[in-house]
Write an enzyme that holds these catalytic residues in place. Structure first.
Site, PDB file in Angstrom:
ATOM      1  CG  PHE A 134      73.123 -24.318  21.838  1.00 22.56           C
ATOM      2  CD1 PHE A 134      73.533 -23.479  20.811  1.00 22.56           C
ATOM      3  CD2 PHE A 134      72.087 -25.216  21.574  1.00 22.56           C
ATOM      4  CE1 PHE A 134      72.946 -23.540  19.548  1.00 22.56           C
ATOM      5  CE2 PHE A 134      71.503 -25.287  20.319  1.00 22.56           C
ATOM      6  CZ  PHE A 134      71.941 -24.440  19.302  1.00 22.56           C
ATOM      7  CG  ASP A 219      67.677 -26.207  27.109  1.00 23.32           C
ATOM      8  OD1 ASP A 219      67.251 -27.347  26.820  1.00 23.32           O
ATOM      9  OD2 ASP A 219      68.146 -25.421  26.279  1.00 23.32           O
ATOM     10  CE  LYS A 248      69.573 -31.681  20.238  1.00 25.35           C
ATOM     11  NZ  LYS A 248      70.002 -30.435  20.871  1.00 25.35           N
TER      12      LYS A 248
HETATM   13  C1  LIG Z   1      69.520 -28.959  20.566  1.00 24.82           C
HETATM   14  C2  LIG Z   1      69.289 -28.038  21.683  1.00 24.82           C
HETATM   15  C3  LIG Z   1      68.403 -26.945  21.573  1.00 24.82           C
HETATM   16  C4  LIG Z   1      67.723 -26.578  20.273  1.00 24.82           C
HETATM   17  O1  LIG Z   1      66.903 -27.591  19.783  1.00 24.82           O
HETATM   18  P1  LIG Z   1      66.421 -27.538  18.239  1.00 24.82           P
HETATM   19  O2  LIG Z   1      65.488 -28.719  18.143  1.00 24.82           O
HETATM   20  O3  LIG Z   1      67.646 -27.645  17.388  1.00 24.82           O
HETATM   21  O4  LIG Z   1      65.730 -26.252  18.046  1.00 24.82           O
HETATM   22  C5  LIG Z   1      68.201 -26.162  22.687  1.00 24.82           C
HETATM   23  N1  LIG Z   1      68.815 -26.421  23.855  1.00 24.82           N
HETATM   24  C6  LIG Z   1      69.669 -27.460  24.005  1.00 24.82           C
HETATM   25  C7  LIG Z   1      70.311 -27.709  25.338  1.00 24.82           C
HETATM   26  C8  LIG Z   1      69.942 -28.294  22.922  1.00 24.82           C
HETATM   27  O5  LIG Z   1      70.804 -29.300  23.071  1.00 24.82           O
END
Ligand SMILES: *Cc1c(COP(=O)(O)O)cnc(C)c1O
Length: 387
Positions: A134, A219, A248
């Site tokens: 994700f 990520d 986040k």
């Molecule tokens: C939450 C998340 C995203 C996306 O972040 P947004 O601020 O919702 O755009 C991307 N990668 C990971 C691993 C995430 O947990």
């Protein structure tokens, strides 16, 4: 405003994109949030991993208040004291020469930025991502997200990405070539079910990216800033990525994201990227306060300790409804034998807010300041629900 009115207004005017849970949260302090009827919940979601310091942490509040009366907005075309301070702090928190930053406003934007940086630095366009990943919901980030439910309606518009099985070194070696700009992975897959990348996998990706000249992009949006027991999730594998995406928890609850890359790769060309709100003084002030507190309170160590304890406790319960407990630090996945949605609901009724990860994994992402006693409350509620 009463609960019924809030539901009616949101359901009437909202996009319809979200599956809503039937409570209206109106207040938060530390690890707790309250609904409009005054009921208190232990927030084991941290608002999706954002509130690492808990809700309304005094240091973050003070920083936002002070900066709001000084200067809220100022575009990157001008220099700013808070932004300069945040660069300095981040450069100290990040290992090696991960010292070059681009500020944006969300995780998905950080992923988009990371891709652009990788393409600019390599002159290539190929992207390799992992199954079950994700990375966000903008179309570029969505190209790397594995879940078909999110990707399918937009398929024709997306850049070409090859998806490889996660933690499979041979498959990665076969897919990463001298046309690959970026290899993008999460150190622990969050949405995909809380699956940690093995140390050998990350080390092999590092080595293969070096051999073919591809950028290794981690990520760290969910895993970064202490969540896994280290400041960054990749540190457990003793490697350095070329680029990482942050978001986040970075700004204590205010919207912010960042792309970070190794200064050995240099800067990106003028006008090759930009953002109106990126690097705004209010967000930077909140981030300085939040990240200083995470460092000074040694929350990564704490997350490793209490997270490890909680994972052991959950395993020792040997619950009938549980297939496996896994994770790292305060990122804990409980894979169930059945579907997760009724369990989320029952825990909510018992005053504990939790997250799903896929259809059958219960995910705990509590604030990093949570104590053993508070975790024990969540453990007991889980035992009652699944026992
Ligand atoms: C939450 C998340 C995203 C996306 O972040 P947004 O601020 O919702 O755009 C991307 N990668 C990971 C691993 C995430 O947990």
């Amino acid at each position: 405003m009463d609960t019924t009115t809030i539901f009616e207004l949101e359901d009437g005017h909202g996009s319809g994109a979200y599956a809503k849970r039937p409570i209206a949260l109106v207040k938060g302090r530390g690890v707790y949030v309250w609904d409009a009827d005054g009921k208190r919940y232990l927030d084991a979601t941290s608002g999706q991993g954002v509130a690492a310091l808990g809700h309304c942490h005094p240091a973050v509040l003070a920083a936002i208040n002070a900066q709001a009366s000084q200067l809220i907005t100022s575009q990157e075309a001008f220099y700013n004291d808070r932004r300069a301070e945040l660069y300095t702090l981040l450069a100290k928190l990040t290992p090696g020469d991960l010292d070059q930053f681009f500020f944006c406003n969300s995780g998905a934007e950080a992923i988009e930025g990371a891709l652009k940086v990788a393409m600019l630095l390599t002159g290539r366009a190929g992207i390799v991502a992992a199954k079950r990943s994700f990375h966000g919901r903008t179309t570029g980030a969505l190209s790397m997200t594995w879940t078909q439910k999110y990707r399918k309606p937009f398929m024709g518009w997306l850049p070409r990405v090859s998806h490889v099985p996660f933690n499979d070194i041979d498959a990665a070696r076969a897919a990463i070539t001298d046309e690959t700009a970026a290899v993008v992975v999460e150190p622990v897959q969050g949405e995909g079910g809380v699956h940690p990348a093995s140390r050998a996998y990350l080390q092999a990706l590092r080595q293969h990216c070096d051999e073919v000249g591809a950028m290794l992009v981690l990520d760290e949006i969910q895993t970064g800033f202490g969540r896994t027991g280290d400041m960054f999730g990749f540190e457990a594998a003793r490697i350095l990525p070329d680029i990482m995406a942050l978001g986040k928890a970075i700004a204590g609850g205010l919207p912010m994201g960042a792309v970070c890359w190794r200064s050995a790769h240099g800067q990106i060309p003028r006008a090759s990227h930009g953002s109106t709100f990126g690097g705004n003084p209010l967000g930077c002030a909140a981030a300085i306060a939040a990240l200083s507190a995470i460092r000074d309170l040694r929350l990564s160590e704490h997350a490793g300790e209490v997270g490890g304890w909680m994972t052991d406790e959950l395993r020792d319960l040997n619950l009938r409804g549980v297939r496996e407990v896994r994770g790292r630090g305060l990122m804990i996945g409980i894979e169930l034998r059945g579907r997760v949605s009724p369990v989320l609901k029952q825990l909510q009724e018992r005053g504990i807010l939790t997250l799903p990860a896929g259809l059958n994994t219960l995910r705990l992402l509590p604030p990093l300041v949570i104590t053993r006693d508070e975790l024990a409350t969540a453990r007991d509620a889980i035992a009652e629900t699944l026992g």
